[in-house]
Scaffold this motif. Structure first.
Motif, PDB file in Angstrom:
ATOM      1  N   ILE A 114      83.688  24.357 -35.927  1.00  0.00           N
ATOM      2  CA  ILE A 114      82.886  25.343 -36.674  1.00  0.00           C
ATOM      3  C   ILE A 114      81.897  24.618 -37.599  1.00  0.00           C
ATOM      4  O   ILE A 114      80.694  24.888 -37.588  1.00  0.00           O
ATOM      5  N   PHE A 161      78.062  31.297 -31.204  1.00  0.00           N
ATOM      6  CA  PHE A 161      79.386  30.708 -31.481  1.00  0.00           C
ATOM      7  C   PHE A 161      79.904  31.180 -32.842  1.00  0.00           C
ATOM      8  O   PHE A 161      81.056  31.591 -32.983  1.00  0.00           O
ATOM      9  N   GLN A 186      80.839  34.855 -32.863  1.00  0.00           N
ATOM     10  CA  GLN A 186      82.096  35.121 -32.165  1.00  0.00           C
ATOM     11  C   GLN A 186      83.311  34.545 -32.907  1.00  0.00           C
ATOM     12  O   GLN A 186      84.291  35.243 -33.151  1.00  0.00           O
ATOM     13  N   HIS A 187      83.218  33.256 -33.277  1.00  0.00           N
ATOM     14  CA  HIS A 187      84.418  32.571 -33.786  1.00  0.00           C
ATOM     15  C   HIS A 187      84.596  32.669 -35.297  1.00  0.00           C
ATOM     16  O   HIS A 187      85.696  32.469 -35.793  1.00  0.00           O
ATOM     17  N   LYS A 207      81.796  38.902 -27.576  1.00  0.00           N
ATOM     18  CA  LYS A 207      80.873  38.015 -26.872  1.00  0.00           C
ATOM     19  C   LYS A 207      79.939  38.856 -26.006  1.00  0.00           C
ATOM     20  O   LYS A 207      80.393  39.785 -25.319  1.00  0.00           O
TER      21      LYS A 207
END
Ligand SMILES: Cc1cc2nc3c(=O)[nH]c(=O)nc-3n(C[C@H](O)[C@H](O)[C@H](O)COP(=O)(O)OP(=O)(O)OC[C@H]3O[C@@H](n4cnc5c(N)ncnc54)[C@H](O)[C@@H]3O)c2cc1C
Length: 387
Positions: free
Chosen positions: A317, A375, A378-379, A385
């Motif tokens: 991240i 990314f 989503q994370h 997604k």
């Protein structure tokens, strides 16, 4: 929370800075314009141990981590020498081989990667798949004990100066849609592997290529790791080092541009006795860019620290955020520096506009800003997604 480098890291920073300044941006541009590589700098950095800082000591490296390699990338870039191959050879290839290669592969490749006598570049991008690596069409088939590789890769950096290319291929049937990636260490002179140079609008001594793999025959031990199961973890192990070091290169480039511009604006006088830097319309954009670069450096430091502590998921991240922040900051810094220099900003002599293409590309490669935002959405934000 510790923002200080260790004394050894401080020494490394000072030493790499001194090396970079001895070569400088003039050298980088001269090599790029002559269509040559920065071999003198590369080999000297290798001899001094800077290319192998993150490689285990038993294989000839410095035994440090990505924090140390990020320092090397940043300081060379801050001296006007942003070397993209640092990101592919020591950051991606050496990490993949050190972490997932067989003993034999470690012995064969790591000492050369550490001293700079060997370069291994990295090929994942394909014309059809683009950002969607699940669509990779380069296929590896078994033929007795050997492997046969077929497919196409694009924008592959440094193939002309490397002995090997780490190729990401898929095993099994491409039509099932299930990707089982496998990595192969392919000699750049292997029969069946051909390349054509792409004309890029980036002033750089490092080139990009289209690669064609036409039944390239490889021995069983070209496969990274002991079995096909090593493929996915090996591929992922290269991504954090890639993002962190490319971010460091961006931050260094941003520092370089702001330094060039600040020196100029502090002394240039066109309205009587005051420097143009005394005008806030000139100074504030530079100060704003400096803040963005410094914020990116903080995130790079965090990502590298997490990565070196073995906290790969969190490093993923932070590494993506660092790459995003540094890519944007570098582009802003170079553009702002050009503006602050006025006409001089567009000359080769002042060495700032020479970086416009490189920093623009840094918002696209090795992972685009949009894919990083996907990314993070989503994370980090828990969004669905979309692709
Ligand atoms: C200078 C340079 C060096 C490179 N070196 C290497 C190398 O050494 N090895 C290697 O393997 N590759 C290399 N690349 C390739 C690079 O990693 C790719 O260009 C990059 O990943 C983007 O892929 P693409 O060009 O196919 O763009 P595409 O996937 O075609 O995307 C085009 C645009 O659409 C956007 N987009 C695509 N999908 C989405 C989505 N789902 N949501 C939002 N936006 C989306 C992208 O962000 C981009 O802006 C290099 C590229 C450059 C420019």
């Amino acid at each position: 929370m510790n923002f200080d480098l260790t004394p050894e890291q401080d020494q490394l920073r000072d030493a790499v800075r001194a090396l970079g300044r001895r070569y400088g941006h003039g050298y980088f541009v001269e090599k790029a314009k002559a269509g040559e590589h920065t071999s003198e700098l590369w080999h000297e950095a290798g001899r001094l141990g800077y290319l192998g800082v993150n490689i285990p000591t038993e294989h000839g490296g410095g035994g440090g981590g990505i924090t140390e390699l990020a320092i090397v990338c940043e300081e060379l870039a801050a001296a006007g020498c942003p070397l993209l191959l640092l990101v592919v050879s020591p950051a991606i290839a050496a990490t993949v081989i050190a972490r997932h290669g067989t003993d034999e592969q470690r012995k064969r490749h790591l000492p050369g990667l550490a001293d700079g006598s060997q370069k291994i570049v990295f090929a994942i991008t394909e014309p059809e798949a683009g950002s969607n690596f699940h669509r990779l069409g380069t296929v590896a088939r078994r033929d007795g004990d050997d492997w046969l590789l077929s497919g196409r890769k694009c924008y592959i950096s440094g193939v002309d100066e490397a002995q090997y290319v780490l190729v990401v291929a898929r095993t099994g049937d491409a039509s099932t849609g299930k990707l089982k990636p496998a990595l192969f260490i392919v000699p750049t002179d292997a029969p069946g592997l051909t390349r054509s140079k792409l004309d890029m609008e980036i002033l750089s001594p490092e080139n990009q290529f289209l690669l064609y793999l036409d039944d390239v025959r490889l021995p069983a031990d070209a496969l990274v790791g002991e079995s096909l199961d090593a493929g996915l973890p090996a591929l992922f192990s290269g991504l954090n080092p890639e993002r962190i070091t490319v971010a460091a290169m961006g931050a260094g480039t941003g520092r370089y541009a702001i330094d060039r511009a600040s020196e100029y604006t502090a002394t240039r006088k066109v309205w009587g006795g005051r420097s143009i830097g005394s005008h806030q319309g000139v100074a504030h954009p530079l100060a704003h860019a400096a803040v963005q670069v410094e914020l990116a450096r903080l995130m790079i430091h965090k990502a590298a620290t997490l990565y070196d502590a073995g906290r790969d998921l969190e490093a993923g991240i932070s590494g993506n955020m660092a790459k995003y922040a540094a890519g944007e900051a570098a582009a802003l810094a170079v553009d702002t520096a050009v503006q602050a220099l006025g006409g001089a900003g567009m000359t080769t002599e002042y060495g700032v506009a020479t970086l416009l293409g490189a920093v623009r590309a840094g918002r696209i490669a090795p992972v685009s800003r949009e894919m990083i935002l996907n990314f993070v959405a989503q994370h980090v934000l828990g969004q669905e997604k979309s692709y």
